[in-house]
Write an enzyme that holds these catalytic residues in place. Structure first.
Site, short mmCIF file in Angstrom:
data_model
loop_
_atom_site.label_atom_id
_atom_site.label_comp_id
_atom_site.label_asym_id
_atom_site.label_seq_id
_atom_site.Cartn_x
_atom_site.Cartn_y
_atom_site.Cartn_z
N ALA A 277 0.83 -1.33 0.17
CA ALA A 277 -0.06 -0.13 0.02
C ALA A 277 0.86 1.27 -0.03
O ALA A 277 2.04 1.16 0.47
CB ALA A 277 -1.18 -0.04 1.27
N GLY B 202 1.04 -5.66 0.50
CA GLY B 202 -0.22 -5.90 -0.50
C GLY B 202 0.54 -6.48 -1.81
O GLY B 202 -0.08 -7.02 -2.62
N GLU C 134 0.34 -9.94 -1.43
CA GLU C 134 -1.00 -10.37 -1.42
C GLU C 134 -1.63 -10.34 -2.98
O GLU C 134 -2.30 -11.24 -3.51
CB GLU C 134 -1.86 -9.46 -0.64
N GLU D 242 2.75 -6.01 7.71
CA GLU D 242 1.75 -5.10 7.97
C GLU D 242 1.77 -4.79 9.79
O GLU D 242 1.55 -3.65 10.20
CB GLU D 242 0.51 -5.54 7.60
#
Length: 270
Positions: A75, A120, A123, A143
């Site tokens: 992110a 992310g 992910e 995270e």
């Protein structure tokens, strides 16, 4: 043959491979930010994958990066720095829709990871069916070290790949893995030499695209739906996939081509 497809995106490039365009490469292209996921970037990825899912010509997808240094670093925390709670909630809606768009693609998606795939970024790769990484890859879900938790499926998808214990270790310690470590844990589908992740991923996608479109789609659906259920239910899902394929034009062409010792020309229809 590769052909860039105009999509009206700023940070996403779509490239068709092969004369028939059965393989589409989705290129993450925000190099100045190491492909950090801003809200606008995530919206572009959502729209790209929604369009791909609706395109019956596409038989396989590759997700790659325009640079070797990073696949995606997660992110965009610089963007989030000034967010209000309402803005963060709004971004969450976009992110979840993007993740759903990845999962809803009916054909196999192959991630080609080189360099950093963190948060992310990892992910995104986990949302794909196959994960190809080269020896330069560095993977992790950091995270909790910045006060959040994985939010694009990481807490669920990672444990399904490598087991609860190993996934908990990686998520709770926020540690990073080398490509070799990730491969040893079973996180990778294939480990490539440095600089070869994209080449290997495209080769895999091209191989998949050469098989029965009906068979591949039904096989993916059976694997995905059956994974989270009991064996008896999974076998029923598999039987449904078998029936949907066995009585298709693809099955007739596949058997005929085998007996005639030629390459099949797939109708690609049920």
């Amino acid at each position: 043959m590769a052909e860039v497809v105009a999509g009206g995106f700023e940070h996403v490039r779509l490239v068709r491979h092969g004369e028939a365009g059965h393989v589409v490469e989705v290129v993450l292209d925000r190099p100045d930010a190491l492909n950090a996921l801003s809200q606008a970037f995530a919206a572009e990825l959502r729209d790209a994958f929604v369009a791909i899912a609706a395109n019956p010509v596409v038989r396989a997808v590759v997700l790659s990066s325009s640079q070797d240094r990073a696949f995606c670093v997660g992110a965009d925390l610089k963007e989030r720095n000034g967010f209000t709670d309402a803005q963060l909630r709004g971004q969450r809606v976009v992110y979840r829709a993007m993740a759903r768009a990845f999962l809803d693609v009916p054909v196999p998606v192959v991630a080609a990871v080189a360099g950093y795939a963190l948060g992310g970024g990892l992910e995104l790769a986990l949302l794909c069916d196959l994960l190809v990484a080269d020896t330069t890859a560095v993977l992790g879900l950091p995270e909790v070290s910045v006060g959040v938790v994985p939010g694009l499926g990481g807490t669920q998808l990672l444990s399904r790949r490598i087991g609860l214990g190993r996934a908990s270790d990686l998520i709770l310690t926020a540690r990073r893995l080398t490509a070799a470590e990730a491969d040893g844990m079973g996180l990778l589908s294939r480990l490539a030499e440095a600089g070869q992740a994209r080449t290997v991923a495209l080769d895999v996608a091209t191989t998949i695209a050469g098989h029965s479109p009906v068979g591949v789609r039904n096989a993916k659906r059976a694997v995905r739906l059956g994974f989270d259920t009991d064996l008896a239910s999974g076998l029923e899902i598999e039987d449904g996939a078998w029936r949907a394929t066995a009585f298709s034009a693809d099955r007739a062409e596949g058997v005929a081509a085998f007996n005639e010792k030629r390459r099949p020309v797939w109708p690609g229809t049920p």
